[in-house]
Design an enzyme around this catalytic site. Structure first.
Site: not given
Ligand code: PEP
Length: 247
Positions: A9-11, A94, A96, A165, A171, A209, A230-231
């Site tokens: 997930n590049w956000k 998601h 967010e 999640e 994050g 994470s 994500g990251g």
């Molecule tokens: C996400 O945005 O779905 C996510 C899991 O982010 P991160 O891996 O950065 O926690």
């Protein structure tokens, strides 16, 4: 054994130049990957990434979809538009989106149905906040969020992917322990079993994470069928390590 799915997930990150470099390095390093791999990209980059992933084994995903089919919804992107770019996946719900855009369980369920109707697999995100976890409400919250999607009439829910999640892990660098995550995944699997005979072949991803250091342990759990990343999906080396840890 079912193939796991590692979805990035590049956000709201990326640029033409950065996307090209990232995908070229990923494609070059993916040889031997046994899992499925996808990247969920910002809508303006769907066309670029659609072109870049051809022949790489990487599948294209979007990060959101409108709950509406078409019409006067300025700024929205419909499921049929995503299909025009051959998107295979679309994130829905998601945290967010739920947190910053007020998406309710009912909206998320409608979005999942819009994606399914367009032949796109929704990756339905569920997860509890830190306060909910502290209050011992994790199970109740994730079951409520998933129930809304399961019990909306329409296209077959056995075609969805679920992503657990925990909001407090997204994050933050904090991860649910493999055992904690497995416990919630088992709850979700049982909920799916009560709704469809296909539950055991459905994918339940873990997100929050996930990184090169913790992926192997998480992905070895019985009901963890991949990761939503994500990251770490923005760093080719880290994402490739996670892909290598999957099967
Ligand atoms: C996400 O945005 O779905 C996510 C899991 O982010 P991160 O891996 O950065 O926690």
């Amino acid at each position: 054994m079912k193939r796991q799915l590692i979805a990035g997930n590049w956000k709201m990150n990326g640029s033409f130049a950065a996307n090209e470099v990232l995908l070229r390095v990923l494609a070059a390093g993916m040889g031997g990957a046994t899992c499925q791999v996808a990247v969920c990209v910002p809508a303006p980059y769907l066309a670029q990434v659609q072109g870049l992933v051809v022949g790489t084994g990487i599948e294209l995903g979007a990060q959101d979809v409108s709950q509406h089919e078409a019409g006067a919804y300025t700024g929205e992107v419909s499921a049929n538009m995503l299909r025009d770019f051959a998107a295979r996946y679309c994130l829905v719900g998601h945290s967010e989106r739920r947190q910053y855009h007020g998406e309710t369980d009912a909206v998320v369920a409608t979005k999942a149905q819009r994606a399914l109707a367009a032949g796109i697999t929704p990756i339905v995100c569920v997860g509890e906040t830190l306060a909910e976890r502290g209050a011992g409400r994790t199970e109740e919250v994730v079951k409520r969020q998933l129930a809304a999607v399961i019990h909306t009439n329409g296209h077959c829910i056995s075609e969805i992917v679920v992503a657990y999640e925990p909001v407090w892990a997204i994050g933050t660098g904090k991860t649910a322990s493999p055992q904690e995550a497995q416990r919630v995944h088992a709850v979700l699997r049982n909920q799916l079993r009560a709704a469809t005979e296909q539950a055991d072949r459905m994918l339940i991803l873990y997100g929050g994470s996930m990184n090169a250091a913790n992926a192997a342990q998480l992905l070895s759990q019985e009901d963890i069928d991949g990761g939503l990343v994500g990251g770490a999906s923005l760093k080719a080396g880290d994402f490739l390590s996670i892909i290598a840890a999957a099967h």
